[in-house]
Design an enzyme around this catalytic site. Structure first.
Site, short mmCIF file in Angstrom:
data_model
loop_
_atom_site.label_atom_id
_atom_site.label_comp_id
_atom_site.label_asym_id
_atom_site.label_seq_id
_atom_site.Cartn_x
_atom_site.Cartn_y
_atom_site.Cartn_z
N HIS A 89 113.63 3.10 -55.43
CA HIS A 89 114.98 3.55 -55.08
C HIS A 89 115.81 3.86 -56.32
O HIS A 89 116.81 4.58 -56.24
CB HIS A 89 115.70 2.49 -54.25
CG HIS A 89 115.16 2.34 -52.87
ND1 HIS A 89 114.11 1.51 -52.56
CD2 HIS A 89 115.52 2.93 -51.71
CE1 HIS A 89 113.84 1.59 -51.27
NE2 HIS A 89 114.69 2.45 -50.72
N ASP A 159 109.60 10.66 -49.27
CA ASP A 159 110.63 9.64 -49.17
C ASP A 159 111.96 10.32 -49.52
O ASP A 159 112.00 11.48 -49.95
CB ASP A 159 110.32 8.49 -50.13
CG ASP A 159 110.90 7.16 -49.67
OD1 ASP A 159 111.81 7.18 -48.82
OD2 ASP A 159 110.48 6.11 -50.17
#
Length: 237
Positions: A89, A159
């Site tokens: 992330h 993603d």
């Protein structure tokens, strides 16, 4: 945790979740974590279905079986996030993993999910430097491996592209360029979670420009659009 229970418990849990999603009008679940790690410090460790390839593969297959006929199943984060402690992330995790290591440690879970009928695979923003220097989500090499070695013929998706931007790395600062690279690499579609500074038209315009100047063949867009229409049609049957 499901990884401490028999695979049948995973199938039952995913069936229940899938039914709730179906009743709410949701037809796709990004829910199956096919990553494998025995490292408690890995950021993915509290989400995995198994700490070794065999146990993970059994539960991944069970999760797909549980969702069958209710929602589309997604395997993530290909080629496997368990080889690194880093969190994608906020960074592009890199591990010196070669193809042989991947094939024995990380591939079995994805192979089992593909064999069980998973319709979607999500590519992670992570680098196995022994295979390719590019993040898997932007790597034609990893897309070929998924197709040629695991036999996957379904839908592929990145993603969240915002994660690449959030790394602060200059080469991923342009969301449109990231989308173009992702589609050129072999993704059927890209994912970007909505935010205050997110403009989907930026991605659409970038991909359109890439088709117009030849960086992405029009046939790729046609094939991807047809694949998405086919999977949507399958939901109505």
């Amino acid at each position: 945790m499901l990884r401490s229970q028999p695979p049948a418990a995973t199938e039952a849990a995913f069936a229940q979740r899938a039914e709730l999603l179906r009743q709410a009008g949701v037809n796709l679940n990004f829910g199956t974590i096919a990553d494998v790690t025995a490292d408690p410090h890995s950021f993915i460790s509290d989400r995995i279905l198994g700490t070794d390839p065999e146990s993970s593969a059994a539960r991944v297959a069970a999760s797909v079986a549980g969702e069958r006929g209710r929602v589309l199943s997604t395997l993530k984060h290909f080629p496997g996030h368990g080889e690194t402690e880093a969190d994608s992330h906020h960074s592009v995790p890199t591990a010196a993993v070669d193809h042989a290591r991947w094939a024995t440690q990380d591939a079995p879970s994805f192979r089992a999910g593909v064999a069980a009928g998973a319709e979607v695979v999500m590519f992670g923003h992570l680098v196995y430097s022994g295979v390719d220097a590019a993040p898997a989500s932007l790597s034609p090499t990893w897309h070929r491996i998924l197709t040629d070695e695991l036999g996957f013929r379904g839908i592929t998706i990145t993603d969240d592209l915002r994660m690449l931007q959030d790394t602060g790395l200059a080469q991923y600062a342009d969301a449109g360029a990231d989308a173009v690279a992702a589609i050129a690499a072999g993704n059927t579609m890209v994912l970007m979670i909505q935010g205050a500074d997110t403009d989907p038209t930026t991605l659409i315009d970038a991909v359109t420009a890439a088709v117009e100047d030849g960086r992405i063949p029009p046939s790729v867009i046609d094939t991807d659009a047809r694949a998405l229409l086919d999977v949507r049609r399958s939901l109505a049957q």
